[in-house]
Write a protein that holds these residues in place. Structure first.
Motif, PDB file in Angstrom:
ATOM      1  N   LEU A 307     -59.682 -22.477 -31.763  1.00 12.59           N
ATOM      2  CA  LEU A 307     -60.701 -21.713 -31.038  1.00 12.59           C
ATOM      3  C   LEU A 307     -62.093 -21.939 -31.614  1.00 12.59           C
ATOM      4  N   ARG A 308     -62.171 -22.096 -32.931  1.00  8.08           N
ATOM      5  CA  ARG A 308     -63.476 -22.275 -33.570  1.00  8.08           C
ATOM      6  C   ARG A 308     -64.137 -23.596 -33.173  1.00  8.08           C
ATOM      7  N   GLN A 309     -63.368 -24.533 -32.627  1.00  5.99           N
ATOM      8  CA  GLN A 309     -63.956 -25.770 -32.110  1.00  5.99           C
ATOM      9  C   GLN A 309     -64.769 -25.504 -30.839  1.00  5.99           C
ATOM     10  N   HIS A 310     -64.443 -24.404 -30.147  1.00  5.06           N
ATOM     11  CA  HIS A 310     -65.092 -24.061 -28.877  1.00  5.06           C
ATOM     12  C   HIS A 310     -66.144 -22.961 -29.022  1.00  5.06           C
ATOM     13  N   SER A 311     -65.966 -22.081 -29.993  1.00  8.98           N
ATOM     14  CA  SER A 311     -66.835 -20.905 -30.084  1.00  8.98           C
ATOM     15  C   SER A 311     -66.998 -20.490 -31.536  1.00  8.98           C
ATOM     16  N   SER A 312     -68.159 -19.969 -31.847  1.00  3.86           N
ATOM     17  CA  SER A 312     -68.419 -19.515 -33.214  1.00  3.86           C
ATOM     18  C   SER A 312     -67.961 -18.078 -33.437  1.00  3.86           C
ATOM     19  N   ASN A 313     -67.642 -17.364 -32.341  1.00  4.97           N
ATOM     20  CA  ASN A 313     -67.253 -15.958 -32.466  1.00  4.97           C
ATOM     21  C   ASN A 313     -65.852 -15.763 -31.887  1.00  4.97           C
ATOM     22  N   THR A 314     -64.850 -16.007 -32.723  1.00  2.00           N
ATOM     23  CA  THR A 314     -63.462 -15.937 -32.249  1.00  2.00           C
ATOM     24  C   THR A 314     -62.644 -14.833 -32.902  1.00  2.00           C
ATOM     25  N   GLU A 315     -63.159 -14.232 -33.945  1.00  2.00           N
ATOM     26  CA  GLU A 315     -62.336 -13.276 -34.706  1.00  2.00           C
ATOM     27  C   GLU A 315     -62.025 -12.007 -33.917  1.00  2.00           C
ATOM     28  N   GLN A 316     -62.899 -11.639 -32.957  1.00  2.00           N
ATOM     29  CA  GLN A 316     -62.686 -10.402 -32.194  1.00  2.00           C
ATOM     30  C   GLN A 316     -61.827 -10.616 -30.940  1.00  2.00           C
ATOM     31  N   ILE A 317     -61.434 -11.834 -30.696  1.00  2.00           N
ATOM     32  CA  ILE A 317     -60.635 -12.130 -29.494  1.00  2.00           C
ATOM     33  C   ILE A 317     -59.234 -11.565 -29.651  1.00  2.00           C
ATOM     34  N   SER A 318     -58.775 -10.889 -28.601  1.00  2.00           N
ATOM     35  CA  SER A 318     -57.451 -10.274 -28.620  1.00  2.00           C
ATOM     36  C   SER A 318     -56.376 -11.328 -28.411  1.00  2.00           C
ATOM     37  N   VAL A 319     -55.394 -11.338 -29.304  1.00  2.00           N
ATOM     38  CA  VAL A 319     -54.277 -12.283 -29.230  1.00  2.00           C
ATOM     39  C   VAL A 319     -53.032 -11.545 -28.748  1.00  2.00           C
ATOM     40  N   ARG A 320     -52.416 -12.072 -27.682  1.00  2.84           N
ATOM     41  CA  ARG A 320     -51.213 -11.463 -27.127  1.00  2.84           C
ATOM     42  C   ARG A 320     -49.999 -12.285 -27.559  1.00  2.84           C
ATOM     43  N   LYS A 321     -49.007 -11.618 -28.131  1.00  7.44           N
ATOM     44  CA  LYS A 321     -47.785 -12.302 -28.570  1.00  7.44           C
ATOM     45  C   LYS A 321     -46.706 -12.150 -27.505  1.00  7.44           C
ATOM     46  N   ILE A 322     -46.125 -13.281 -27.095  1.00  8.20           N
ATOM     47  CA  ILE A 322     -45.112 -13.275 -26.032  1.00  8.20           C
ATOM     48  C   ILE A 322     -43.869 -13.985 -26.541  1.00  8.20           C
ATOM     49  N   PRO A 323     -42.750 -13.266 -26.640  1.00  8.50           N
ATOM     50  CA  PRO A 323     -41.513 -13.932 -27.062  1.00  8.50           C
ATOM     51  C   PRO A 323     -40.963 -14.817 -25.939  1.00  8.50           C
ATOM     52  N   ILE A 324     -40.373 -15.934 -26.305  1.00  2.71           N
ATOM     53  CA  ILE A 324     -39.766 -16.864 -25.341  1.00  2.71           C
ATOM     54  C   ILE A 324     -38.307 -17.084 -25.742  1.00  2.71           C
ATOM     55  N   THR A 325     -37.411 -16.905 -24.791  1.00  2.00           N
ATOM     56  CA  THR A 325     -36.014 -17.262 -25.012  1.00  2.00           C
ATOM     57  C   THR A 325     -35.697 -18.425 -24.089  1.00  2.00           C
ATOM     58  N   PRO A 326     -35.750 -19.655 -24.596  1.00  2.00           N
ATOM     59  CA  PRO A 326     -35.590 -20.803 -23.703  1.00  2.00           C
ATOM     60  C   PRO A 326     -34.157 -20.923 -23.180  1.00  2.00           C
ATOM     61  N   GLY A 327     -34.037 -21.061 -21.859  1.00  5.83           N
ATOM     62  CA  GLY A 327     -32.717 -21.193 -21.256  1.00  5.83           C
ATOM     63  C   GLY A 327     -32.732 -20.718 -19.819  1.00  5.83           C
ATOM     64  N   HIS A 328     -31.554 -20.623 -19.223  1.00 12.16           N
ATOM     65  CA  HIS A 328     -31.433 -20.227 -17.816  1.00 12.16           C
ATOM     66  C   HIS A 328     -30.073 -19.594 -17.579  1.00 12.16           C
ATOM     67  N   ARG A 329     -29.931 -18.940 -16.450  1.00  8.75           N
ATOM     68  CA  ARG A 329     -28.658 -18.321 -16.086  1.00  8.75           C
ATOM     69  C   ARG A 329     -27.607 -19.393 -15.777  1.00  8.75           C
ATOM     70  N   ALA A 330     -26.350 -19.034 -15.972  1.00 14.00           N
ATOM     71  CA  ALA A 330     -25.251 -19.971 -15.703  1.00 14.00           C
ATOM     72  C   ALA A 330     -25.183 -20.326 -14.225  1.00 14.00           C
ATOM     73  N   LYS A 331     -25.597 -19.413 -13.379  1.00 13.00           N
ATOM     74  CA  LYS A 331     -25.801 -19.695 -11.958  1.00 13.00           C
ATOM     75  C   LYS A 331     -26.916 -18.785 -11.476  1.00 13.00           C
ATOM     76  N   PHE A 332     -27.442 -19.087 -10.301  1.00 13.16           N
ATOM     77  CA  PHE A 332     -28.653 -18.421  -9.838  1.00 13.16           C
ATOM     78  C   PHE A 332     -28.421 -17.599  -8.566  1.00 13.16           C
ATOM     79  N   TRP A 333     -27.327 -17.867  -7.895  1.00 12.40           N
ATOM     80  CA  TRP A 333     -26.995 -17.137  -6.659  1.00 12.40           C
ATOM     81  C   TRP A 333     -25.586 -16.592  -6.820  1.00 12.40           C
ATOM     82  N   GLU A 334     -25.469 -15.286  -6.851  1.00 12.70           N
ATOM     83  CA  GLU A 334     -24.182 -14.602  -6.983  1.00 12.70           C
ATOM     84  C   GLU A 334     -24.048 -13.601  -5.846  1.00 12.70           C
ATOM     85  N   LYS A 335     -22.938 -13.698  -5.090  1.00 14.47           N
ATOM     86  CA  LYS A 335     -22.726 -12.821  -3.919  1.00 14.47           C
ATOM     87  C   LYS A 335     -23.934 -12.919  -2.980  1.00 14.47           C
TER      88      LYS A 335
END
Length: 517
Positions: A307-335
């Motif tokens: 971020l500091r490559q783009h802006s000199s004022n980055t410390e106050q920027i809000s950082v959002r943490k998002i967990p990722i569980t990589p994968g998919h359902r065994a099937k996508f259409w049930e009943k």
């Protein structure tokens, strides 16, 4: 007479819910004689994840079919043009290490494979530069069209970068105002099922029971219907794709006239990579990483360094943490329930596969909409087979980015090259490509998510070696290849002198609009 499918209930909003609603409603209006009611039930409490900001060129056709004016979409959803992805530091990690995965197919792609001809001759330019114009356009920050180019038409093939929250609101307004979709705000508190296992209705806190013949689960990671109600297993691919956490920020431009990149920038780090998406009003930037290879604190420091490559004022920027569980359902259409979007699965934001999976899922449901309940089981089987194949091909393609890397500066890159982490299907293709370049028949389906061209851009962008052979190297083909290389070089220079910058075109569209189709 067998009871017809007359009502569709979509559970969940966001991009998945509203793209699905709009795709179905537009198809039903234009193709079917009797009305099918579409209702979308959305929780008033669920926030939009809001980091799915990259699309594929398919989005142009998706919006056009819904009857959306491109000018309205561009103005209201904070949209910029995307012509591909630039991968920085993925191969060696050195200062000059980058390559492109453009959205334009190589010259003459329907009649000749240019890869062996590029490989056979000493070259002083990248594969993508030799076979298409888009790397030149992106490096110059140029737009993919002119203000006089009609809506959805292209000079160079393009997709979009967009504000995910604004996009969902825009689609909601369009679907409810123009396409007759009923919008209900409520939380699902129970799922009511028949003796045969079909969902008959969903019980809600404020709207009572909402009945339907077909239910579409767009409830995000919660997967209320397919996951929680039907308990369809989730297949993790963490052993193949290690990324499991995202740190996302919005970074304002230094001024209103700052250039807008005409591509996604993906910059490799020691334990993951950083995305950088330029919208008209801001950057969307995030660091995705493997928590098994670095800590959140270290990853956040890497993000702030970027971020500091783009802006000199980055410390106050809000950082959002998002967990990722990589994968998919065994099937996508049930009943009588099919999942679209995050309720079906998620991998990682590399190559913007999340939104395109929503688009092609919604399109297949719309194109093969079952007329009756007995027909639904056959279509569900077909849908499951198609999308299990598509998810596996996407996993292979994403993994290829990591396995081709020559970086040796961290366990993350070394672990990604371990054979035990590479699917056999990908190992087989990589062996084949040692001896012949990727081509159409290397893949099983007529409509692939990633065509052979995408594999070529990736392989030869990262310095993969294919042995020379006589295949495709007739004198006629050699002459044709040279004609196409020359044609591409000439066209690149012509377009470079004609096209406006990304920001210039966006500003003009805001003022004047694009010409109707």
């Amino acid at each position: 007479m067998t009871k017809a499918i007359k009502s569709i209930v979509i559970v969940g909003g966001g991009a998945a819910g509203w793209i699905t609603a709009g795709t179905l409603a537009a198809k039903i209006r234009s193709q079917h004689s009797e009305g099918i009611q579409i209702s979308l039930v959305e929780s008033p409490k669920t926030p939009i994840i809001g980091v799915g900001e990259g699309t594929w060129p398919t989005m142009r056709n998706t919006l056009k079919k819904m009857g959306v004016l491109e000018t309205d979409f561009l103005r209201e959803c904070n949209v910029s043009f995307k012509q591909g992805a630039k991968f920085v530091h993925w191969c060696t990690g050195q200062k000059d290490d980058f390559y492109y995965h453009p959205l334009v197919l190589p010259q003459g792609f329907s009649e000749i494979n240019l890869a062996p001809h590029w490989l056979a001759n000493p070259h002083n330019q990248s594969f993508s530069n030799a076979v298409c114009v888009q790397e030149t356009l992106c490096e110059a920050g140029l737009a993919p069209k002119l203000i006089t180019t009609p809506e959805y038409a292209a000079v160079a093939n393009y997709a979009y970068h967009l504000d995910a929250g604004a996009f969902a609101e825009f689609l909601k307004k369009h679907c409810t105002t123009n396409l007759g979709v009923t919008h209900l705000l409520a939380d699902v508190i129970h799922v009511n099922a028949a003796d045969n296992g079909d969902i008959t209705s969903i019980a809600t806190d404020t709207q009572g029971d909402i009945a339907g013949d077909l239910f579409i689960d767009c409830s995000g990671f919660n997967s209320l219907l397919l996951g929680k109600h039907y308990k369809v297993p989730f297949i993790s691919c963490k052993d193949v794709l290690f990324i499991d956490t995202a740190l996302a920020v919005h970074l304002p431009y230094e001024n209103d006239n700052s250039p807008i990149a005409s591509h996604t920038i993906s910059t490799a780090q020691d334990s993951g990579w950083i995305w950088d998406i330029g919208l008209p009003s801001r950057h969307g930037i995030g660091h995705v990483f493997s928590s098994a290879h670095t800590s959140t604190e270290q990853a956040e420091e890497k993000l702030h360094q970027y971020l500091r490559q783009h802006s000199s004022n980055t410390e106050q920027i809000s950082v959002r943490k998002i967990p990722i569980t990589p994968g998919h359902r065994a099937k996508f259409w049930e009943k009588n329930c099919v999942a679209v979007g995050l309720s079906a699965g998620f991998l990682e934001p590399l190559e913007a596969s999340a939104l395109v999976l929503i688009e092609i899922s919604a399109a297949m449901i719309a194109d093969q909409l079952p007329a009756t309940r007995p027909a639904m089981d056959i279509i569900a089987k077909r849908f499951n087979e198609t999308f299990l194949y598509r998810w596996q091909r996407i996993i292979d393609f994403l993994k290829l980015h990591y396995t081709l890397s020559k970086r040796d500066d961290s366990d993350f890159w070394r672990d990604n090259r371990r054979l035990s982490s590479i699917p056999e299907s990908l190992q087989e293709l990589m062996t084949l490509w040692r001896y012949q370049p990727p081509w159409h028949m290397d893949f099983d389906r007529a409509a692939e998510v990633f065509p052979a061209a995408s594999y070529q851009y990736l392989l030869y962008g990262m310095g993969y070696t294919t042995e020379a052979s006589t295949l495709g190297m007739s004198q006629h083909n050699q002459q044709l290849a040279q004609v196409l290389f020359n044609k591409n070089a000439t066209l690149a220079q012509q377009l470079k002198s004609q096209l406006p910058s990304n920001r210039e075109l966006i500003n003009k569209i805001k003022e004047y609009g694009l010409q109707p189709v």
